[in-house]
Write a protein that holds these residues in place. Structure first.
Motif, PDB file in Angstrom:
ATOM      1  N   PHE A  21      -1.551   1.216  -4.507  1.00 14.05           N
ATOM      2  CA  PHE A  21      -0.999   0.076  -4.096  1.00 14.05           C
ATOM      3  C   PHE A  21      -0.481  -0.799  -5.293  1.00 14.05           C
ATOM      4  CE2 PHE A  21      -5.241  -1.380  -5.881  1.00 14.05           C
ATOM      5  CZ  PHE A  21      -4.922  -2.470  -6.480  1.00 14.05           C
ATOM      6  N   SER A  22       0.500  -1.673  -4.816  1.00 17.55           N
ATOM      7  CA  SER A  22       0.806  -2.347  -5.945  1.00 17.55           C
ATOM      8  C   SER A  22       1.218  -3.745  -5.568  1.00 17.55           C
ATOM      9  CB  SER A  22       2.424  -2.004  -6.530  1.00 17.55           C
ATOM     10  OG  SER A  22       3.329  -1.838  -5.202  1.00 17.55           O
ATOM     11  N   VAL A  23       0.931  -4.924  -6.566  1.00 16.04           N
ATOM     12  CA  VAL A  23       1.081  -6.328  -6.411  1.00 16.04           C
ATOM     13  C   VAL A  23       2.207  -6.956  -6.699  1.00 16.04           C
ATOM     14  CG1 VAL A  23      -0.131  -8.613  -6.526  1.00 16.04           C
ATOM     15  CG2 VAL A  23      -1.594  -6.526  -6.335  1.00 16.04           C
ATOM     16  N   TRP A  24       3.242  -7.503  -5.900  1.00 16.34           N
ATOM     17  CA  TRP A  24       4.323  -7.994  -6.289  1.00 16.34           C
ATOM     18  C   TRP A  24       4.182  -9.623  -5.975  1.00 16.34           C
ATOM     19  CZ3 TRP A  24       9.108  -4.851  -6.279  1.00 16.34           C
ATOM     20  CH2 TRP A  24       8.844  -3.365  -6.384  1.00 16.34           C
ATOM     21  N   ASP A  25       4.913 -10.321  -6.749  1.00 21.14           N
ATOM     22  CA  ASP A  25       5.085 -11.650  -6.875  1.00 21.14           C
ATOM     23  C   ASP A  25       6.605 -12.129  -7.357  1.00 21.14           C
ATOM     24  OD1 ASP A  25       4.773 -12.203  -9.488  1.00 21.14           O
ATOM     25  OD2 ASP A  25       2.634 -12.335  -9.400  1.00 21.14           O
ATOM     26  N   ARG A  26       6.687 -13.515  -7.297  1.00 23.83           N
ATOM     27  CA  ARG A  26       8.058 -14.081  -7.769  1.00 23.83           C
ATOM     28  C   ARG A  26       7.709 -14.555  -9.139  1.00 23.83           C
ATOM     29  NH1 ARG A  26      11.189 -14.735  -3.138  1.00 23.83           N
ATOM     30  NH2 ARG A  26      10.153 -14.833  -1.527  1.00 23.83           N
ATOM     31  N   TRP A  27       6.734 -14.268  -9.837  1.00 25.69           N
ATOM     32  CA  TRP A  27       6.521 -14.768 -11.247  1.00 25.69           C
ATOM     33  C   TRP A  27       6.321 -13.373 -12.131  1.00 25.69           C
ATOM     34  CZ3 TRP A  27       2.751 -15.969  -7.111  1.00 25.69           C
ATOM     35  CH2 TRP A  27       3.057 -16.968  -6.330  1.00 25.69           C
ATOM     36  N   PRO A  28       7.339 -12.911 -12.767  1.00 24.87           N
ATOM     37  CA  PRO A  28       7.267 -11.957 -13.749  1.00 24.87           C
ATOM     38  C   PRO A  28       7.021 -12.198 -15.093  1.00 24.87           C
ATOM     39  CG  PRO A  28       9.576 -12.363 -13.104  1.00 24.87           C
ATOM     40  CD  PRO A  28       8.761 -13.191 -11.988  1.00 24.87           C
ATOM     41  N   VAL A  29       5.748 -12.561 -15.293  1.00 23.39           N
ATOM     42  CA  VAL A  29       5.619 -13.311 -16.529  1.00 23.39           C
ATOM     43  C   VAL A  29       6.157 -12.809 -17.595  1.00 23.39           C
ATOM     44  CG1 VAL A  29       3.433 -11.970 -17.135  1.00 23.39           C
ATOM     45  CG2 VAL A  29       3.410 -14.421 -17.727  1.00 23.39           C
ATOM     46  N   ARG A  30       6.233 -11.562 -17.936  1.00 25.93           N
ATOM     47  CA  ARG A  30       6.959 -11.084 -19.245  1.00 25.93           C
ATOM     48  C   ARG A  30       8.161 -11.304 -19.500  1.00 25.93           C
ATOM     49  NH1 ARG A  30       2.821  -8.428 -21.501  1.00 25.93           N
ATOM     50  NH2 ARG A  30       1.202  -7.853 -20.275  1.00 25.93           N
ATOM     51  N   TRP A  34       0.888  -5.795 -10.726  1.00 28.05           N
ATOM     52  CA  TRP A  34      -0.231  -4.855 -11.165  1.00 28.05           C
ATOM     53  C   TRP A  34      -0.069  -3.558 -10.104  1.00 28.05           C
ATOM     54  CZ3 TRP A  34      -1.087 -10.130 -10.595  1.00 28.05           C
ATOM     55  CH2 TRP A  34      -1.859 -10.724 -11.507  1.00 28.05           C
ATOM     56  N   ARG A  35      -0.575  -2.286 -10.725  1.00 22.97           N
ATOM     57  CA  ARG A  35      -0.576  -1.251  -9.860  1.00 22.97           C
ATOM     58  C   ARG A  35      -2.038  -0.737  -9.866  1.00 22.97           C
ATOM     59  NH1 ARG A  35       4.690   0.236  -9.022  1.00 22.97           N
ATOM     60  NH2 ARG A  35       6.252  -0.455 -10.526  1.00 22.97           N
ATOM     61  N   GLY A  36      -2.473  -0.042  -8.941  1.00 24.21           N
ATOM     62  CA  GLY A  36      -3.973   0.473  -9.004  1.00 24.21           C
ATOM     63  C   GLY A  36      -3.982   1.320  -7.878  1.00 24.21           C
ATOM     64  N   ILE A  37      -5.220   1.900  -7.692  1.00 29.85           N
ATOM     65  CA  ILE A  37      -5.787   2.727  -6.703  1.00 29.85           C
ATOM     66  C   ILE A  37      -6.952   1.804  -5.954  1.00 29.85           C
ATOM     67  CG2 ILE A  37      -6.825   4.893  -6.054  1.00 29.85           C
ATOM     68  CD1 ILE A  37      -4.182   5.476  -7.036  1.00 29.85           C
ATOM     69  N   ALA A  38      -6.808   1.843  -4.701  1.00 28.51           N
ATOM     70  CA  ALA A  38      -7.979   1.390  -3.787  1.00 28.51           C
ATOM     71  C   ALA A  38      -8.910   2.475  -3.371  1.00 28.51           C
ATOM     72  CB  ALA A  38      -7.180   0.361  -2.822  1.00 28.51           C
ATOM     73  N   ARG A  39     -10.334   2.229  -3.612  1.00 31.12           N
ATOM     74  CA  ARG A  39     -11.063   3.386  -2.989  1.00 31.12           C
ATOM     75  C   ARG A  39     -12.559   2.538  -2.409  1.00 31.12           C
ATOM     76  NH1 ARG A  39      -9.739   5.713  -8.184  1.00 31.12           N
ATOM     77  NH2 ARG A  39      -8.603   7.601  -7.731  1.00 31.12           N
ATOM     78  N   PRO A  40     -12.766   3.068  -1.351  1.00 32.30           N
ATOM     79  CA  PRO A  40     -14.110   2.296  -0.765  1.00 32.30           C
ATOM     80  C   PRO A  40     -15.255   2.694  -1.462  1.00 32.30           C
ATOM     81  CG  PRO A  40     -13.163   4.298   0.638  1.00 32.30           C
ATOM     82  CD  PRO A  40     -12.155   3.943  -0.365  1.00 32.30           C
ATOM     83  N   ALA A  41     -15.241   3.894  -2.316  1.00 28.66           N
ATOM     84  CA  ALA A  41     -16.384   4.364  -3.015  1.00 28.66           C
ATOM     85  C   ALA A  41     -15.730   5.258  -4.220  1.00 28.66           C
ATOM     86  CB  ALA A  41     -17.177   5.176  -2.105  1.00 28.66           C
ATOM     87  N   PRO A  42     -16.504   5.081  -5.373  1.00 28.22           N
ATOM     88  CA  PRO A  42     -15.920   5.677  -6.527  1.00 28.22           C
ATOM     89  C   PRO A  42     -15.390   7.340  -6.337  1.00 28.22           C
ATOM     90  CG  PRO A  42     -17.943   4.458  -6.934  1.00 28.22           C
ATOM     91  CD  PRO A  42     -17.794   4.714  -5.822  1.00 28.22           C
ATOM     92  N   GLU A  43     -15.994   7.811  -5.380  1.00 29.41           N
ATOM     93  CA  GLU A  43     -15.833   9.288  -5.147  1.00 29.41           C
ATOM     94  C   GLU A  43     -14.793   9.525  -4.211  1.00 29.41           C
ATOM     95  OE1 GLU A  43     -19.208   8.185  -2.569  1.00 29.41           O
ATOM     96  OE2 GLU A  43     -18.771   8.035  -4.582  1.00 29.41           O
ATOM     97  N   ALA A  97       0.722  -1.208  -0.013  1.00 29.19           N
ATOM     98  CA  ALA A  97       0.026   0.096   0.061  1.00 29.19           C
ATOM     99  C   ALA A  97       0.777   1.061   0.102  1.00 29.19           C
ATOM    100  CB  ALA A  97      -0.823  -0.050   1.282  1.00 29.19           C
ATOM    101  N   GLY A  98       0.343   2.577  -0.633  1.00 31.61           N
ATOM    102  CA  GLY A  98       1.061   3.602  -0.719  1.00 31.61           C
ATOM    103  C   GLY A  98       1.899   3.760  -1.912  1.00 31.61           C
ATOM    104  N   ALA A  99       2.376   4.835  -2.080  1.00 30.15           N
ATOM    105  CA  ALA A  99       3.209   5.112  -3.427  1.00 30.15           C
ATOM    106  C   ALA A  99       4.732   5.047  -2.928  1.00 30.15           C
ATOM    107  CB  ALA A  99       2.988   6.553  -4.220  1.00 30.15           C
ATOM    108  N   ARG A 100       5.397   4.640  -3.564  1.00 28.98           N
ATOM    109  CA  ARG A 100       6.954   4.442  -3.403  1.00 28.98           C
ATOM    110  C   ARG A 100       8.032   5.102  -4.428  1.00 28.98           C
ATOM    111  NH1 ARG A 100       8.656  -1.117  -0.227  1.00 28.98           N
ATOM    112  NH2 ARG A 100       7.320  -0.697   1.398  1.00 28.98           N
ATOM    113  N   SER A 101       9.004   5.637  -4.110  1.00 25.19           N
ATOM    114  CA  SER A 101       9.854   6.055  -5.063  1.00 25.19           C
ATOM    115  C   SER A 101      10.494   4.804  -5.806  1.00 25.19           C
ATOM    116  CB  SER A 101      11.040   6.861  -4.214  1.00 25.19           C
ATOM    117  OG  SER A 101      11.801   6.020  -3.314  1.00 25.19           O
ATOM    118  N   ALA A 102      11.229   5.344  -6.949  1.00 26.37           N
ATOM    119  CA  ALA A 102      11.880   4.425  -7.748  1.00 26.37           C
ATOM    120  C   ALA A 102      12.973   3.681  -6.982  1.00 26.37           C
ATOM    121  CB  ALA A 102      12.389   4.927  -8.935  1.00 26.37           C
TER     122      ALA A 102
END
Length: 262
Positions: free
Chosen positions: A51-60, A36-45, A15-20
């Motif tokens: 947040f970002s999702v990290w794992d050990r499987w970089p498919v690309r 994946w990277r995204g924005i978590a919101r409890p409601a659209p407004e 959770a949260g933005a991180r520097s390079a």
């Protein structure tokens, strides 16, 4: 937070933005890569939390599947004349071999399957072999799927209904390439989540594109729509699938990839 996967600390949700520089430090410390990277919101407004999702499987980073990597889709059919050509063509264009098990369709399904089709091999059998029966028997059909998969010599098998489109867990990564990545990482089974596209108007006609012809979907209400272990790497012995109604293949040493295919 860290979700425990087949390997400890296999998936991290940050959770949260991180520097390079901060991301590089986390990458080196964890051995993971961002997926994946995204924005978590409890409601659209509401204001969002990055947040970002990290794992050990970089498919690309996985090289393209070699030509010898053999994926077989076993497609079961009954009176699918209006859609079977699109289903088979989509699979063969994606480099997937197809074996159709037809339950003695009474329409033109078999004739469509037998048409010459470029881009890949399609074979067909009728089941039961002795001819149509008075009542549909699911368990013997599923046992036949297991037998055909075991005898296929394929690297991976997908049990594929005719009215389905199977996608990998990553946008832009084909089904075949996704399965090759899993094979490289040591997994041997894939779970799926169903997104059920329903017609909302009488606008679709046979020949219309199945992938774009239906606009709206919903997740199914049944637990079985969220547990569909129907892609697997053939094992020394046939897998067991009839007991679950085709929803889950069972075999010793099964290692299910943590991300769902769709």
């Amino acid at each position: 937070s860290i979700r425990k996967g087949p390997r400890d600390g296999a998936i991290a949700v940050v959770a949260g933005a991180r520097s390079a520089l901060g991301e590089q430090a986390f990458r080196l410390r964890s051995g993971m890569a961002p997926q994946w990277r995204g924005i978590a919101r409890p409601a659209p407004e509401a204001p969002g939390v990055p947040f970002s999702v990290w794992d050990r499987w970089p498919v690309r980073t996985v090289p393209p599947a070699p030509a010898a990597f053999d994926v077989l889709a076993i497609v079961t059919t009954y009176n699918e004349e209006s859609i079977v050509d699109q289903t088979l063509s989509r699979l063969t264009r994606g480099g997937v071999r197809v074996h159709v098990i037809d339950n003695w369709s009474t329409d033109g399904t078999a004739s469509v399957v037998e048409r010459p089709r470029g881009g890949g091999a399609v074979t067909m059998e009728r089941f039961p072999p002795a001819g149509p029966e008075l009542h549909f028997a699911l368990e013997p059909l599923l046992r036949r799927v297991s037998e055909a998969a075991h005898a296929s010599g394929a690297d991976w098998v997908v049990h594929h209904d005719c009215d389905e489109i199977h996608e990998s867990a990553w946008p832009g990564i084909s089904l075949r390439q996704g399965l090759y990545a899993l094979d490289r990482w040591g997994f041997n089974c894939v779970d799926h989540t169903v997104a059920e596209f329903r017609p909302v108007a009488e606008s679709w006609r046979p020949g219309d594109d199945l992938a774009t012809g239906f606009t709206w979907f919903e997740f199914g209400p049944a637990p079985a729509h969220f547990t569909l272990l129907r892609a697997w790497k053939p094992q020394p012995d046939p897998v067991s699938n009839a007991e679950s109604g085709g929803h889950s293949v069972e075999f010793p040493g099964r290692r299910v990839f943590p991300y769902k295919f769709v």
